[in-house]
Design an enzyme around this catalytic site. Structure first.
Site, mmCIF file in Angstrom:
data_model
loop_
_atom_site.group_PDB
_atom_site.id
_atom_site.type_symbol
_atom_site.label_atom_id
_atom_site.label_comp_id
_atom_site.label_asym_id
_atom_site.label_seq_id
_atom_site.Cartn_x
_atom_site.Cartn_y
_atom_site.Cartn_z
ATOM 1 N N LYS A 1 14.349 -27.081 7.202
ATOM 2 C CA LYS A 1 15.563 -26.942 7.876
ATOM 3 C C LYS A 1 16.262 -28.242 7.868
ATOM 4 O O LYS A 1 15.605 -29.373 7.515
ATOM 5 C CB LYS A 1 14.950 -27.126 9.542
ATOM 6 N N ASP B 1 -1.281 -22.993 15.713
ATOM 7 C CA ASP B 1 -0.115 -22.261 15.413
ATOM 8 C C ASP B 1 0.972 -23.307 14.975
ATOM 9 O O ASP B 1 1.505 -23.061 14.058
ATOM 10 C CB ASP B 1 0.334 -21.285 16.624
ATOM 11 N N HIS C 1 7.952 -23.937 7.038
ATOM 12 C CA HIS C 1 9.442 -23.631 6.963
ATOM 13 C C HIS C 1 10.245 -24.818 7.859
ATOM 14 O O HIS C 1 11.276 -24.793 7.582
ATOM 15 C CB HIS C 1 9.808 -22.371 7.387
ATOM 16 N N LYS D 1 5.198 -21.700 24.569
ATOM 17 C CA LYS D 1 6.261 -20.393 24.533
ATOM 18 C C LYS D 1 6.335 -20.246 26.148
ATOM 19 O O LYS D 1 5.575 -20.466 27.176
ATOM 20 C CB LYS D 1 5.153 -19.200 23.964
ATOM 21 N N GLU E 1 9.671 -22.803 22.969
ATOM 22 C CA GLU E 1 10.206 -21.438 22.689
ATOM 23 C C GLU E 1 10.270 -20.724 23.990
ATOM 24 O O GLU E 1 9.488 -20.776 24.877
ATOM 25 C CB GLU E 1 9.151 -20.548 21.727
ATOM 26 N N LYS F 1 1.546 -20.434 5.806
ATOM 27 C CA LYS F 1 0.652 -20.805 7.069
ATOM 28 C C LYS F 1 -0.044 -19.590 7.647
ATOM 29 O O LYS F 1 0.678 -18.452 7.794
ATOM 30 C CB LYS F 1 1.143 -21.766 7.792
ATOM 31 N N ARG G 1 0.795 -1.092 0.102
ATOM 32 C CA ARG G 1 -0.276 0.043 0.084
ATOM 33 C C ARG G 1 0.807 1.402 0.049
ATOM 34 O O ARG G 1 0.222 2.231 -0.493
ATOM 35 C CB ARG G 1 -0.962 0.115 1.109
ATOM 36 N N HIS H 1 3.900 -27.757 12.094
ATOM 37 C CA HIS H 1 5.126 -28.020 12.314
ATOM 38 C C HIS H 1 5.407 -29.641 12.821
ATOM 39 O O HIS H 1 5.997 -30.571 12.497
ATOM 40 C CB HIS H 1 5.934 -27.264 13.021
HETATM 41 N N1 LIG Z 1 6.080 -12.675 10.492
HETATM 42 C C1 LIG Z 1 6.495 -14.082 10.445
HETATM 43 O O1 LIG Z 1 7.495 -14.383 11.319
HETATM 44 C C2 LIG Z 1 5.617 -15.220 9.752
HETATM 45 C C3 LIG Z 1 5.826 -16.473 10.291
HETATM 46 C C4 LIG Z 1 5.067 -17.422 9.520
HETATM 47 C C5 LIG Z 1 3.994 -17.313 8.775
HETATM 48 N N2 LIG Z 1 3.697 -15.758 8.442
HETATM 49 C C6 LIG Z 1 2.683 -15.696 7.637
HETATM 50 O O2 LIG Z 1 3.104 -14.643 6.532
HETATM 51 C C7 LIG Z 1 2.144 -13.848 6.319
HETATM 52 C C8 LIG Z 1 2.548 -12.348 6.257
HETATM 53 O O3 LIG Z 1 2.713 -12.161 7.663
HETATM 54 P P1 LIG Z 1 3.824 -10.792 8.313
HETATM 55 O O4 LIG Z 1 4.083 -10.974 9.718
HETATM 56 O O5 LIG Z 1 4.756 -10.488 7.322
HETATM 57 O O6 LIG Z 1 2.414 -9.848 8.299
HETATM 58 P P2 LIG Z 1 2.486 -8.102 8.223
HETATM 59 O O7 LIG Z 1 3.917 -7.887 8.840
HETATM 60 O O8 LIG Z 1 1.209 -7.675 8.769
HETATM 61 O O9 LIG Z 1 2.544 -7.854 6.667
HETATM 62 C C9 LIG Z 1 1.543 -7.719 5.865
HETATM 63 C C10 LIG Z 1 1.703 -7.155 4.581
HETATM 64 O O10 LIG Z 1 0.583 -7.291 3.531
HETATM 65 C C11 LIG Z 1 0.461 -5.903 3.133
HETATM 66 N N3 LIG Z 1 -0.948 -5.745 3.061
HETATM 67 C C12 LIG Z 1 -1.778 -5.894 4.235
HETATM 68 N N4 LIG Z 1 -2.959 -5.516 3.533
HETATM 69 C C13 LIG Z 1 -2.915 -4.909 2.331
HETATM 70 C C14 LIG Z 1 -3.728 -4.402 1.658
HETATM 71 N N5 LIG Z 1 -5.070 -4.620 1.842
HETATM 72 N N6 LIG Z 1 -3.393 -4.071 0.388
HETATM 73 C C15 LIG Z 1 -2.258 -4.154 -0.064
HETATM 74 N N7 LIG Z 1 -1.043 -4.513 0.776
HETATM 75 C C16 LIG Z 1 -1.728 -5.084 1.967
HETATM 76 C C17 LIG Z 1 1.133 -4.848 4.002
HETATM 77 O O11 LIG Z 1 1.492 -3.659 3.216
HETATM 78 P P3 LIG Z 1 1.556 -2.176 3.858
HETATM 79 O O12 LIG Z 1 2.365 -2.557 5.048
HETATM 80 O O13 LIG Z 1 1.941 -1.488 2.697
HETATM 81 O O14 LIG Z 1 0.267 -1.936 4.328
HETATM 82 C C18 LIG Z 1 2.462 -5.728 4.514
HETATM 83 O O15 LIG Z 1 3.397 -5.577 3.499
HETATM 84 C C19 LIG Z 1 0.967 -14.103 7.121
HETATM 85 O O16 LIG Z 1 0.001 -14.918 6.376
HETATM 86 C C20 LIG Z 1 1.414 -14.748 8.214
HETATM 87 O O17 LIG Z 1 0.538 -15.633 8.974
HETATM 88 C C21 LIG Z 1 4.271 -14.864 9.103
#
Ligand SMILES: NC(=O)c1ccc[n+]([C@@H]2O[C@H](COP(=O)([O-])OP(=O)(O)OC[C@H]3O[C@@H](n4cnc5c(N)ncnc54)[C@H](OP(=O)(O)O)[C@@H]3O)[C@@H](O)[C@H]2O)c1
Length: 505
Positions: free
Chosen positions: A202, A255, A198, A358, A236, A168, A61, A260
């Protein structure tokens, strides 16, 4: 003629470089992208594992141009890269980075993305191949998938591949995971869908297959005749970080147990695949997941817990209900343990104890096979007072390796037998560091190798195990445990009732 192994395309020792292609990341400005995906792209480039004709595209965005975005990507990659930083590698990558600004419900943004992709075919010779990575909140999957479909970007043809990577959680129960699978399968063909767990990227998880199927030593004892029980632990020390909203709706079982831990169980319990291919390995894992049984009495065979304030590594740790963004009356579990069975000839009667939590004393993931005691010990009882069960422990993280625990005579004594350990540590035996899981998995996506990605049927079979647990727990309060302890007392009692104990890794 003797075949030259270096020319054999099946030689898996050779580095494999994908065909020219683009990686399109939705949610490229998010946490996962900054911490894992962008550094992994850099590391692959640095290792020479990306094709010369490669492009990285992002859509989010923020009102950014290509340069702002290239700068964010550079600093994220530099901060978390595994391999040494080489500016010239980044410069080369930066030349093919594109950013499209817009919201997921914005048709114009997706039209622009499709046009950019088409333009890169000519300007960067990416050959029309593209992988779409959904690094976005799960609620956004439908809208993004529909946009990709609407703009014709999802279609694979004989001349180009199009793939999708799904992060996931793969739904929140069986019904929602079925709906998600149907949605994804309506846009991409099943072979083009890569579900990321992921843990499967590993090194030690893959080594589990080498350990079992490349050696003669272990497989003969890998069954009910020799194994007393299996313990799979994912502990964790951290709490929920800034992810309160996500965690409140999810809990430990959804989760990590659903994905996993059940994947680790499947790899531990599966039969030898006919060959080391995606199709055959996934078939064997699915058979195990379908053979899992829940105990009849969940009240005595499943425990959920929630951490209260306590101490960890000399520091005070807040209780879960006091964390920012958490409901002070929350009943979400931060710890889950369950006793499962695998109803096959190899495993019937062997309990598989799974636990995840956790704010436990340390971060460790391991699979431990606990063997039966010798049927007869020709020593006095006092000689073997300190002797436990033999154990084979596969450590997934940290300190990846394998430990064998067995009895040995104590030096000097007349005859006293005590447990000792024989350790294999990856870090000591190999000079080459293991790639990060995301590095490995991203490369596999671009290569089209689905071996380490669970199939939709595996995901559904896993939810079929978790759903009854969640139903049983609904409306109940989790058992408290103090941060820094190994979970609630009820979890210890669950094993004690069967004459066993959790390992304290
Ligand atoms: N973070 C982790 O360690 C982790 C681990 C395992 C799985 N996951 C999974 O990976 C996915 C992403 O997680 P995350 O932690 O990276 O989430 P996040 O930090 O909230 O990032 C979400 C991303 O989506 C974009 N976004 C959200 N709504 C939008 C919209 N309406 N239009 C355009 N862009 C939009 C945001 O862009 P803007 O910032 O520009 O709004 C941001 O780039 C999720 O499914 C999560 O469950 C994450």
């Amino acid at each position: 003629m003797i075949p030259n192994p270096l020319r054999d395309p099946r030689d898996r020792r050779l580095p494999r470089v994908p065909e020219p292609c683009a990686l399109v990341v939705f949610g490229i400005t998010g946490d996962l992208s900054r911490k894992k995906l962008l550094p992994a792209v850099y590391d692959l480039a640095n290792r020479g594992l990306l094709p010369t004709n490669f492009a990285l595209l992002g859509l989010a965005r923020r009102d950014w141009g290509n340069e702002d975005f290239a700068e964010l990507a550079r600093s994220a990659a530099r901060k978390a890269a595994r391999t040494p930083w080489r500016e010239e590698v980044w410069e080369r990558l930066a030349g093919s980075v594109r950013f499209v600004q817009g919201s997921f419900d914005d048709d114009n943004a997706f039209d622009e993305l499709a046009a950019t992709l088409a333009e890169l075919e000519g300007s960067h010779g990416i050959g029309g191949n593209a992988a779409f990575y959904l690094s976005i909140p799960p609620a956004m999957f439908p809208v993004v998938l529909k946009q990709v479909q609407r703009t014709g970007m999802a279609e694979s043809t004989p001349d180009r591949w199009r793939r999708v990577v799904v992060e996931k959680p793969f739904g929140t129960d069986l019904a929602s995971s079925r709906a998600l699978n149907e949605l994804v399968d309506s846009v991409f063909s099943a072979d083009d869908v890569f579900r990321i767990d992921h843990y499967l990227g590993k090194e030690t998880v893959q080594n589990l297959m080498a350990l079992r199927f490349a050696n003669t030593l272990f497989e003969p004892i890998w069954n009910v005749h020799h194994v007393d029980s299996v313990q799979i632990t994912m502990a964790e020390d951290v709490g929920i970080g800034g992810r309160a909203q996500f965690y409140e709706e999810t809990g430990a079982a959804r989760d990590v147990l659903q994905n996993h831990l059940l994947q680790l169980l499947a790899l531990t319990a599966m039969e030898e695949p006919v060959e080391f291919s995606a199709e055959e390995i996934r078939t064997e894992k699915l058979k195990v997941l379908r053979a899992i049984s829940l105990p009849e009495d969940l009240a005595t065979s499943a425990v959920r817990g929630q951490y209260e304030q306590g101490w960890l590594a000399g520091q005070r740790a807040t209780g879960y209900r006091e964390e920012d963004g958490v409901d002070p009356h929350s009943t979400t579990e931060t710890y889950a343990a369950v006793r499962l069975g695998v109803e096959t000839r190899r495993w019937a009667g062997v309990p598989f104890y799974l636990r995840a939590g956790k704010r436990l004393p340390r971060r460790v993931t391991e699979i431990a096979l606990v063997f039966k005691r010798a049927p007869h010990l020709p020593f006095a009882d006092t000689d073997t007072e300190e002797l436990g069960n033999n154990q084979l422990v596969v450590r997934v993280q940290p300190d990846e390796g394998v430990t064998l625990k067995f009895g040995s005579k104590v030096p000097g004594s007349v005859m006293e037998v005590r447990d000792v350990s024989m350790d294999f540590l990856y870090g000591e035996q190999f000079t080459e560091a293991s790639p990060e899981a995301y590095e490995r998995l991203l490369l596999d996506v671009l290569l089209g190798d689905a071996t380490l990605f669970p199939r939709n049927a595996e995901v559904e079979a896993s939810w079929a195990v978790i759903d009854p647990l969640e139903e049983f727990w609904a409306g109940t309060r989790p058992q408290p445990y103090r941060a820094g302890e190994w979970g609630p007392r009820a979890a210890d009692e669950m094993l004690a009732a069967e004459g066993r104990r959790w390992r304290r890794p």
